[in-house]
Design a protein around this motif. Structure first.
Motif, short mmCIF file in Angstrom:
data_model
loop_
_atom_site.label_atom_id
_atom_site.label_comp_id
_atom_site.label_asym_id
_atom_site.label_seq_id
_atom_site.Cartn_x
_atom_site.Cartn_y
_atom_site.Cartn_z
N MET A 140 15.21 35.93 -22.93
CA MET A 140 15.98 36.11 -22.09
C MET A 140 15.88 36.32 -20.73
SD MET A 140 19.34 36.44 -23.99
CE MET A 140 19.91 37.06 -22.17
N ALA A 141 14.54 36.66 -20.97
CA ALA A 141 14.38 36.89 -18.69
C ALA A 141 13.74 35.03 -18.82
CB ALA A 141 13.05 37.27 -19.11
N ILE A 142 13.40 34.25 -19.26
CA ILE A 142 13.42 32.49 -18.56
C ILE A 142 14.76 32.64 -18.57
CG2 ILE A 142 13.30 30.47 -19.60
CD1 ILE A 142 10.67 31.42 -20.74
N ILE A 143 16.42 32.57 -19.13
CA ILE A 143 17.34 32.21 -18.78
C ILE A 143 17.95 32.80 -17.71
CG2 ILE A 143 19.37 32.15 -19.61
CD1 ILE A 143 18.44 31.75 -21.86
N TYR A 144 17.55 33.88 -17.84
CA TYR A 144 17.85 34.95 -16.17
C TYR A 144 17.28 34.42 -14.66
CZ TYR A 144 21.15 38.86 -18.72
OH TYR A 144 22.33 39.48 -18.70
N PHE A 145 15.78 33.56 -14.97
CA PHE A 145 15.62 33.74 -13.77
C PHE A 145 16.13 32.13 -13.66
CE2 PHE A 145 11.50 35.60 -14.60
CZ PHE A 145 11.74 36.07 -13.86
#
Length: 64
Positions: free
Chosen positions: A8-13
């Protein structure tokens, strides 16, 4: 299937980078127009959420 907080963090970045790109493209003569500022604020929100998800991912692994 559950998505991990790191994914999810990668998607937000990625979304933050996309909003920064759109903000740069929307700045014609000056940076101080409403759309550019709004896109930059949304990108900032995405980066903050991404950093919090990464920190929660690694702090959760330390507790186990």
């Amino acid at each position: 299937m559950r998505i991990s907080s790191l994914m999810m963090a990668i998607i937000y970045f990625i979304m933050g980078i996309a909003f920064i790109f759109m903000a740069i493209r929307s700045a014609d003569d000056t940076v101080w127009n409403t759309i550019t500022i709004l896109l930059a604020v949304v990108a900032t929100f995405d980066f903050i959420v991404g950093f919090r998800l990464i920190s929660s991912h690694f702090s959760g692994k330390k507790k186990k």
